[in-house]
Design a protein around this motif. Structure first.
Motif, PDB file in Angstrom:
ATOM      1  N   ASN A   1       0.822  -1.210   0.000  1.00  0.00           N
ATOM      2  CA  ASN A   1       0.000   0.000   0.000  1.00  0.00           C
ATOM      3  C   ASN A   1       0.853   1.256   0.000  1.00  0.00           C
ATOM      4  O   ASN A   1       0.455   2.283  -0.560  1.00  0.00           O
ATOM      5  CB  ASN A   1      -0.950  -0.006   1.199  1.00  0.00           C
ATOM      6  CG  ASN A   1      -2.164  -0.881   0.957  1.00  0.00           C
ATOM      7  OD1 ASN A   1      -2.825  -0.757  -0.065  1.00  0.00           O
ATOM      8  ND2 ASN A   1      -2.466  -1.776   1.886  1.00  0.00           N
TER       9      ASN A   1
ATOM     10  N   LYS B   1      -1.190   8.438   1.417  1.00  0.00           N
ATOM     11  CA  LYS B   1      -2.584   8.191   1.802  1.00  0.00           C
ATOM     12  C   LYS B   1      -2.668   8.033   3.322  1.00  0.00           C
ATOM     13  O   LYS B   1      -1.893   7.303   3.927  1.00  0.00           O
ATOM     14  CB  LYS B   1      -3.070   6.904   1.122  1.00  0.00           C
ATOM     15  CG  LYS B   1      -4.425   6.385   1.572  1.00  0.00           C
ATOM     16  CD  LYS B   1      -5.555   7.144   0.905  1.00  0.00           C
ATOM     17  CE  LYS B   1      -6.915   6.595   1.347  1.00  0.00           C
ATOM     18  NZ  LYS B   1      -7.183   5.270   0.756  1.00  0.00           N
TER      19      LYS B   1
ATOM     20  N   ALA C   1      -3.374   6.473   6.633  1.00  0.00           N
ATOM     21  CA  ALA C   1      -3.673   5.118   7.107  1.00  0.00           C
ATOM     22  C   ALA C   1      -4.477   5.185   8.397  1.00  0.00           C
ATOM     23  O   ALA C   1      -5.510   4.523   8.528  1.00  0.00           O
ATOM     24  CB  ALA C   1      -2.382   4.327   7.324  1.00  0.00           C
TER      25      ALA C   1
ATOM     26  N   TYR D   1       0.418   6.003   5.143  1.00  0.00           N
ATOM     27  CA  TYR D   1       0.874   4.615   4.990  1.00  0.00           C
ATOM     28  C   TYR D   1       2.393   4.529   5.040  1.00  0.00           C
ATOM     29  O   TYR D   1       2.961   3.592   5.609  1.00  0.00           O
ATOM     30  CB  TYR D   1       0.329   4.006   3.693  1.00  0.00           C
ATOM     31  CG  TYR D   1      -1.000   3.320   3.914  1.00  0.00           C
ATOM     32  CD1 TYR D   1      -1.051   2.003   4.345  1.00  0.00           C
ATOM     33  CD2 TYR D   1      -2.200   4.012   3.734  1.00  0.00           C
ATOM     34  CE1 TYR D   1      -2.272   1.378   4.582  1.00  0.00           C
ATOM     35  CE2 TYR D   1      -3.420   3.397   3.963  1.00  0.00           C
ATOM     36  CZ  TYR D   1      -3.450   2.076   4.390  1.00  0.00           C
ATOM     37  OH  TYR D   1      -4.652   1.456   4.644  1.00  0.00           O
TER      38      TYR D   1
ATOM     39  N   SER E   1     -10.174   0.765  -1.098  1.00  0.00           N
ATOM     40  CA  SER E   1      -9.249   1.778  -0.578  1.00  0.00           C
ATOM     41  C   SER E   1      -9.931   3.123  -0.379  1.00  0.00           C
ATOM     42  O   SER E   1      -9.413   3.990   0.336  1.00  0.00           O
ATOM     43  CB  SER E   1      -8.054   1.934  -1.528  1.00  0.00           C
ATOM     44  OG  SER E   1      -8.488   2.353  -2.803  1.00  0.00           O
TER      45      SER E   1
ATOM     46  N   GLY F   1      -5.821  -0.755   1.903  1.00  0.00           N
ATOM     47  CA  GLY F   1      -5.418   0.616   1.635  1.00  0.00           C
ATOM     48  C   GLY F   1      -6.432   1.674   1.992  1.00  0.00           C
ATOM     49  O   GLY F   1      -6.385   2.793   1.470  1.00  0.00           O
TER      50      GLY F   1
END
Length: 511
Positions: free
Chosen positions: A10, A17, A19, A29, A197, A224
């Protein structure tokens, strides 16, 4: 491949992104993965954690809870989550039984440090957000880590969790879950929720329980998605998160849903971001499902246990409405069956014990071969729950097998009686257990919590039960109470009430 590989993948796709969101901070992430690496290095180089070693954690929900889980997976070590609602003596039993090499302790539980330090002479204690005196602080530990942070040959076949059951029949047992159990559980969560995701999961269930950890939280990270995490559940904070953070999914036990429904904000709060609320852990009253649906949200039921990681049977987002009211169908990656006492399958509509088989099922009870052999037979986990499967394959859960009341040769499922009692508008909560009886063997007795300002008495509630149940199912006594013994997830501990009744004198039938 191991579970941290999913986090690394991911990172490759979307490093920035979010997490995990927690109390105003955001862990991308990439940052989450780097912290897992630091934790694995520190555990290995500073504390000597090797493959198969047990690392315990006593903490409210927080990002480093998940960091520690994946760091253990990276090392082939095993995380032991501790229920913070247990008494210290119970926690000490688990730490001793698991043989924990390390205990990571949040500052909120610093008061019990002296007791732990006195009894856990061979366990390294690491403080989260504080220096414990004996041992190091978590951030200090991470700063000192060195090396590659991996042990030889960790992988999906390695155990990664020992989660202790509530111990309804004695001492708690540690269910051992392999990394692959979490992987396949995550696949079923994706199937159940339509998880992608783009989803945003609100985690308020405690992560010391597989429900809080694995119904949505770890699956979201594997796919994700983004998680917003709260230290613990409160209705006000949950409503604020619905409106501010706009989650698409959350998992709540029935008592939490009831707390939201009873809150003044329930009818006016903006819940439009939610596509589903998942619930389970105990019997789910149909009125809760209806109340959630009335707000335009899908209420998904999930059935399972600590031993199934927990997803085993579920209703699916956008699924066939033909199974409405049931617990759902066997999950995408496992099997379920209704069996008799010798393990033979039973025909549709016949009540029996629910059994589950699949890669999500635990591999053993830690250090307890006898209990493992009793629970796991030919790969099938005998859940101890009674239910039936209809002709279309949908499962209906009746009750826990130990809760079954046999009165004059007739089987009484307490959950059925509880459902009828809960249909009375003056009943907030209830629990039904068996009491020894010289004539009938056992008779049902109900513990009832009235709704605020309700005045219903035993005679009126008994009359209500008599109008809906066979006479032998009607409680012989109704005991009004202000509280019921519960697990950390709000599940009523029937065995405690049953033990109370076993010590009481038989009562005259006044139903």
């Amino acid at each position: 491949m191991d579970l941290p590989t999913l986090i690394e993948r991911n990172v490759a796709f979307a490093p920035d992104k979010p997490a995990i969101r927690f109390e105003g901070t955001v862990l991308s992430y990439d940052a989450f993965n780097r912290r897992i690496e630091l934790a694995a290095r520190a555990l290995k180089s500073e504390l000597g954690v090797e493959k198969g070693d047990r690392v315990a954690i006593l903490s409210l929900n927080r990002p480093d809870y998940l960091v520690l889980l994946y760091a253990c997976a990276r090392l082939g070590a095993i995380l032991v989550p501790l229920n913070w609602r247990l008494a210290v003596t119970e926690q000490l039993f688990i730490l001793s039984d698991a043989g924990a090499k390390v205990l990571v302790l949040e500052h909120a539980f610093e008061a019990i440090l002296s007791v732990l330090a006195e009894r856990l002479l061979s366990t390294a204690i690491v403080g989260l957000d504080f220096a414990p005196g004996r041992g190091s602080g978590w951030d200090e530990l991470l700063e000192g880590g060195r090396g590659d942070g991996r042990n030889a040959h960790p992988g999906l076949s390695c155990p990664v969790l020992i989660v202790y059951t509530s111990g309804t029949t004695g001492r708690p047992k540690g269910a051992v879950l392999r990394q692959e159990a979490l992987l396949w559980n995550g696949v079923m969560s994706q199937h159940m929720h339509g998880l992608t995701s783009a989803d945003h999961v609100l985690t308020v269930l405690p992560m010391f329980h597989v429900g809080g950890l694995n119904i949505q939280t770890t699956p979201a990270l594997h796919h994700g998605a983004t998680i917003t995490m709260h230290p613990r559940f409160t209705p006000d904070a949950t409503f604020a998160a619905f409106e501010r953070d706009r989650p698409t999914l959350t998992a709540l036990v029935p008592t939490m849903i009831q707390a939201l429904i009873d809150h003044p904000r329930w009818s006016t709060a903006d819940l439009s971001s939610l596509k589903a609320i998942s619930t389970g852990s105990t019997m789910v009253p149909q009125q809760l499902i209806a109340a959630v649906a009335a707000r335009g949200i899908s209420a998904l039921q999930v059935y399972g246990s600590t031993e199934t990681c927990p997803i085993a049977i579920y209703t699916k987002l956008g699924g066939d409405p033909a199974g409405e009211g049931s617990t759902g169908l066997p999950g995408l990656c496992c099997e379920a069956a209704i069996i008799n006492d010798v393990g033979d399958g039973l025909p549709a509509g016949t009540p029996g014990e629910i059994a589950v088989r699949g890669p999500n099922v635990f591999c053993q009870y830690w250090g307890n071969g006898q209990a493992t052999r009793e629970a796991l037979r030919d790969g099938w986990y005998r859940t101890g729950d009674i239910g039936h499967c209809d002709g279309d394959g949908y499962f209906w859960v009746h009750d826990r097998k130990p809760n079954l009341i046999i009165s004059g040769g007739e089987n009484i499922y307490p959950a059925e009686v509880e459902r009828v009692l809960l249909e009375h508008p003056d009943v907030a909560e209830c629990a039904v257990v068996g009491r020894p009886d010289p004539s009938w063997g056992e008779v049902p007795v109900a513990y009832v919590i009235r709704r605020s300002e309700a005045q219903i008495d035993q005679h009126a509630l008994t009359a209500h039960a008599q109008s809906h149940l066979a006479r032998f199912k009607v409680p012989h006594e109704i005991i009004f109470t202000d509280d019921l013994p519960r697990t950390a997830l709000g599940k009523v501990e029937h065995f405690i009430l049953k033990a109370i009744q076993a010590k009481s004198r038989p009562q005259v039938n006044n139903s």
